[in-house]
Scaffold this motif. Sequence first.
Motif, PDB file in Angstrom:
ATOM      1  N   ILE A  34       4.326  -4.840  11.053  1.00  0.00           N
ATOM      2  CA  ILE A  34       5.240  -4.885   9.915  1.00  0.00           C
ATOM      3  C   ILE A  34       5.476  -3.460   9.431  1.00  0.00           C
ATOM      4  O   ILE A  34       4.527  -2.685   9.268  1.00  0.00           O
ATOM      5  CB  ILE A  34       4.670  -5.764   8.786  1.00  0.00           C
ATOM      6  N   THR A  35       6.742  -3.123   9.212  1.00  0.00           N
ATOM      7  CA  THR A  35       7.109  -1.817   8.663  1.00  0.00           C
ATOM      8  C   THR A  35       7.664  -2.021   7.261  1.00  0.00           C
ATOM      9  O   THR A  35       8.537  -2.872   7.051  1.00  0.00           O
ATOM     10  CB  THR A  35       8.156  -1.113   9.542  1.00  0.00           C
ATOM     11  N   ILE A  36       7.151  -1.243   6.317  1.00  0.00           N
ATOM     12  CA  ILE A  36       7.607  -1.303   4.929  1.00  0.00           C
ATOM     13  C   ILE A  36       8.216   0.045   4.576  1.00  0.00           C
ATOM     14  O   ILE A  36       7.565   1.085   4.708  1.00  0.00           O
ATOM     15  CB  ILE A  36       6.445  -1.619   3.966  1.00  0.00           C
ATOM     16  N   VAL A  37       9.469   0.027   4.135  1.00  0.00           N
ATOM     17  CA  VAL A  37      10.165   1.250   3.751  1.00  0.00           C
ATOM     18  C   VAL A  37      10.066   1.396   2.234  1.00  0.00           C
ATOM     19  O   VAL A  37      10.640   0.599   1.492  1.00  0.00           O
ATOM     20  CB  VAL A  37      11.638   1.217   4.196  1.00  0.00           C
ATOM     21  N   GLY A  38       9.316   2.391   1.794  1.00  0.00           N
ATOM     22  CA  GLY A  38       9.140   2.616   0.361  1.00  0.00           C
ATOM     23  C   GLY A  38       7.686   2.523  -0.049  1.00  0.00           C
ATOM     24  O   GLY A  38       7.073   1.466   0.098  1.00  0.00           O
ATOM     25  N   ALA A  39       7.148   3.627  -0.544  1.00  0.00           N
ATOM     26  CA  ALA A  39       5.738   3.683  -0.929  1.00  0.00           C
ATOM     27  C   ALA A  39       5.610   3.677  -2.443  1.00  0.00           C
ATOM     28  O   ALA A  39       4.995   4.559  -3.042  1.00  0.00           O
ATOM     29  CB  ALA A  39       5.074   4.922  -0.334  1.00  0.00           C
ATOM     30  N   GLY A  40       6.204   2.655  -3.069  1.00  0.00           N
ATOM     31  CA  GLY A  40       6.054   2.450  -4.500  1.00  0.00           C
ATOM     32  C   GLY A  40       5.073   1.332  -4.776  1.00  0.00           C
ATOM     33  O   GLY A  40       4.268   0.957  -3.921  1.00  0.00           O
ATOM     34  N   GLN A  41       5.138   0.766  -5.977  1.00  0.00           N
ATOM     35  CA  GLN A  41       4.192  -0.286  -6.368  1.00  0.00           C
ATOM     36  C   GLN A  41       4.198  -1.454  -5.389  1.00  0.00           C
ATOM     37  O   GLN A  41       3.153  -1.882  -4.901  1.00  0.00           O
ATOM     38  CB  GLN A  41       4.532  -0.795  -7.775  1.00  0.00           C
ATOM     39  N   SER A  42       5.388  -1.971  -5.070  1.00  0.00           N
ATOM     40  CA  SER A  42       5.437  -3.160  -4.219  1.00  0.00           C
ATOM     41  C   SER A  42       5.084  -2.836  -2.777  1.00  0.00           C
ATOM     42  O   SER A  42       4.332  -3.571  -2.127  1.00  0.00           O
ATOM     43  CB  SER A  42       6.823  -3.808  -4.297  1.00  0.00           C
ATOM     44  N   GLY A  43       5.622  -1.729  -2.242  1.00  0.00           N
ATOM     45  CA  GLY A  43       5.362  -1.395  -0.858  1.00  0.00           C
ATOM     46  C   GLY A  43       3.905  -1.088  -0.587  1.00  0.00           C
ATOM     47  O   GLY A  43       3.324  -1.550   0.408  1.00  0.00           O
ATOM     48  N   LEU A  44       3.289  -0.309  -1.472  1.00  0.00           N
ATOM     49  CA  LEU A  44       1.876   0.031  -1.299  1.00  0.00           C
ATOM     50  C   LEU A  44       0.992  -1.194  -1.438  1.00  0.00           C
ATOM     51  O   LEU A  44       0.086  -1.424  -0.631  1.00  0.00           O
ATOM     52  CB  LEU A  44       1.480   1.103  -2.314  1.00  0.00           C
ATOM     53  N   GLN A  45       1.246  -1.990  -2.468  1.00  0.00           N
ATOM     54  CA  GLN A  45       0.408  -3.175  -2.701  1.00  0.00           C
ATOM     55  C   GLN A  45       0.523  -4.157  -1.539  1.00  0.00           C
ATOM     56  O   GLN A  45      -0.492  -4.669  -1.039  1.00  0.00           O
ATOM     57  CB  GLN A  45       0.815  -3.842  -4.012  1.00  0.00           C
ATOM     58  N   LEU A  46       1.748  -4.420  -1.085  1.00  0.00           N
ATOM     59  CA  LEU A  46       1.923  -5.340   0.036  1.00  0.00           C
ATOM     60  C   LEU A  46       1.298  -4.769   1.306  1.00  0.00           C
ATOM     61  O   LEU A  46       0.622  -5.491   2.056  1.00  0.00           O
ATOM     62  CB  LEU A  46       3.406  -5.620   0.262  1.00  0.00           C
ATOM     63  N   GLY A  47       1.512  -3.482   1.549  1.00  0.00           N
ATOM     64  CA  GLY A  47       0.964  -2.872   2.745  1.00  0.00           C
ATOM     65  C   GLY A  47      -0.544  -2.952   2.803  1.00  0.00           C
ATOM     66  O   GLY A  47      -1.128  -3.298   3.844  1.00  0.00           O
ATOM     67  N   ILE A  48      -1.204  -2.680   1.687  1.00  0.00           N
ATOM     68  CA  ILE A  48      -2.663  -2.747   1.642  1.00  0.00           C
ATOM     69  C   ILE A  48      -3.134  -4.183   1.828  1.00  0.00           C
ATOM     70  O   ILE A  48      -4.101  -4.452   2.544  1.00  0.00           O
ATOM     71  CB  ILE A  48      -3.173  -2.131   0.325  1.00  0.00           C
ATOM     72  N   GLY A  49      -2.441  -5.127   1.210  1.00  0.00           N
ATOM     73  CA  GLY A  49      -2.806  -6.531   1.378  1.00  0.00           C
ATOM     74  C   GLY A  49      -2.671  -7.002   2.814  1.00  0.00           C
ATOM     75  O   GLY A  49      -3.519  -7.743   3.325  1.00  0.00           O
ATOM     76  N   LEU A  50      -1.609  -6.568   3.486  1.00  0.00           N
ATOM     77  CA  LEU A  50      -1.411  -6.947   4.889  1.00  0.00           C
ATOM     78  C   LEU A  50      -2.464  -6.310   5.795  1.00  0.00           C
ATOM     79  O   LEU A  50      -2.954  -6.939   6.734  1.00  0.00           O
ATOM     80  CB  LEU A  50      -0.007  -6.554   5.339  1.00  0.00           C
ATOM     81  N   LEU A  51      -2.818  -5.066   5.515  1.00  0.00           N
ATOM     82  CA  LEU A  51      -3.884  -4.426   6.289  1.00  0.00           C
ATOM     83  C   LEU A  51      -5.186  -5.202   6.162  1.00  0.00           C
ATOM     84  O   LEU A  51      -5.889  -5.431   7.156  1.00  0.00           O
ATOM     85  CB  LEU A  51      -4.097  -2.993   5.805  1.00  0.00           C
ATOM     86  N   ASP A  52      -5.501  -5.611   4.929  1.00  0.00           N
ATOM     87  CA  ASP A  52      -6.741  -6.364   4.716  1.00  0.00           C
ATOM     88  C   ASP A  52      -6.742  -7.683   5.481  1.00  0.00           C
ATOM     89  O   ASP A  52      -7.807  -8.209   5.833  1.00  0.00           O
ATOM     90  CB  ASP A  52      -6.939  -6.625   3.220  1.00  0.00           C
ATOM     91  N   ALA A  53      -5.532  -8.225   5.730  1.00  0.00           N
ATOM     92  CA  ALA A  53      -5.416  -9.482   6.471  1.00  0.00           C
ATOM     93  C   ALA A  53      -5.323  -9.259   7.980  1.00  0.00           C
ATOM     94  O   ALA A  53      -5.156 -10.222   8.733  1.00  0.00           O
ATOM     95  CB  ALA A  53      -4.193 -10.256   5.987  1.00  0.00           C
ATOM     96  N   GLY A  54      -5.403  -7.999   8.412  1.00  0.00           N
ATOM     97  CA  GLY A  54      -5.441  -7.721   9.835  1.00  0.00           C
ATOM     98  C   GLY A  54      -4.136  -7.350  10.494  1.00  0.00           C
ATOM     99  O   GLY A  54      -4.077  -7.185  11.714  1.00  0.00           O
ATOM    100  N   TYR A  55      -3.062  -7.220   9.724  1.00  0.00           N
ATOM    101  CA  TYR A  55      -1.773  -6.846  10.295  1.00  0.00           C
ATOM    102  C   TYR A  55      -1.742  -5.343  10.594  1.00  0.00           C
ATOM    103  O   TYR A  55      -2.421  -4.547   9.938  1.00  0.00           O
ATOM    104  CB  TYR A  55      -0.628  -7.201   9.346  1.00  0.00           C
TER     105      TYR A  55
END
Length: 411
Positions: free
Chosen positions: A6-27
């Motif tokens: 998964i690629t997320i464009v934008g390192a703001g509140q939503s992008g960072l939070q979602l990205g970290i959550g997905l990493l924790d789930a193994g993505y």
Amino acid sequence: MNSRTITIVGAGQSGLQLGIGLLDAGYSVTLISNRTPDQIRDGSIASSQCMFDQALGHERALGIDLWPDAPPVEGISFTVAPPEAPCVKAMSWSHRLDAPAQSIDQRVKFPALMEVFEARGGKLVIEEAGVEDLERYASASDLVIVAAGKGEIAGLFERDAERSHYAAPQRALALSYVNGMKPRPEYSAVNFNLIPGVGEYFVFPALTVTGPCEIMVFEGLPGSDMDSWKGLSPQEHLENSQRILRTYLPWEADRCTEVELTDPNGILQGRFPPTVRHPLATLPSGKTVLGMADVVVLNDPITGQGSNNAAKCAAAYLSGILEHGDGAFDDTFKQGLFESYWQYARHVADWTNAMLAPPPPHALQVLGAAQENTQIAKRFANGFNYPPDFTQWFMSPEAATGYLDSFQAAR
């Protein structure tokens, strides 16, 4: 390890939070930022970002609540000040929040969360993403989510005319991050002041790059005396802030006799129309990307919901992706992911848009009743934490009348 990328464009509140959550789930997650952590840290302020307990709870769940000692926001204060009688509070009340809110300058928060993202195995790429870049991400990833709505890619997401209430900016916005403000005597709060026909002013404590501070937020009606920010130097911006308070809100001006800017980058001014956009953007190749947070639901800051919406959108998307398992990331799924968030966000948009309009009689009646009834004041204050509650008792004449009548019946 999940094999899906998964690629997320934008390192703001939503992008960072979602990205970290997905990493924790193994993505496998790649995060695209147009600025380095140092550029964010050394740059200008971007927001006022007061986050209430439910939104903070999503951060706590991911272990990214990194500022436990930041200044708390413990309550909500509400005052109506008629411009023709600026020394009079026509209406005034306050109440504590059930759980404190918090504001962390994005120049502090985002660099720290970018470090967390990389430490948990994410790939951080620094580049200014355009349409060609989105095509490249879409070819290399199972899902592309756009969490940054500026620049070339902003025009890809079309305005949803049915869901967008306004077509033009409704306020001239100005922020000042300051030190030296006299603290509120009872407990810290978002002090919200409504000046009919002129605009709104609210102020609350925060943590910035230089330490604890207060954030002054002005929302001027276009063409009013509070629509007076363009072309000002940082010092002139602060002086204009103090002038407006002396003119309309002397009790707030008394707190600001010794204020100074936290840093030369501690001001912001601008305006934008509140807008809901279609969540899918189609690239020239025919591939689609999914928008999130401010890209698809952009509200005026008058209700302080921007970062809260971003956190809740990230949580909704994370939940939807995890529940989807190995299902295809097709357009039906992408649209459904947004609709799951819209079930919440539509209430925030309705409430925010209502607060931008002149208050109808039933709203004034409820707000006036809050002066005498602490239960009403408490419910209004805590609505900032969960705005859909306003639909139940505040947003329509019928709901407001029924709510107020319930207190009479209980006597």
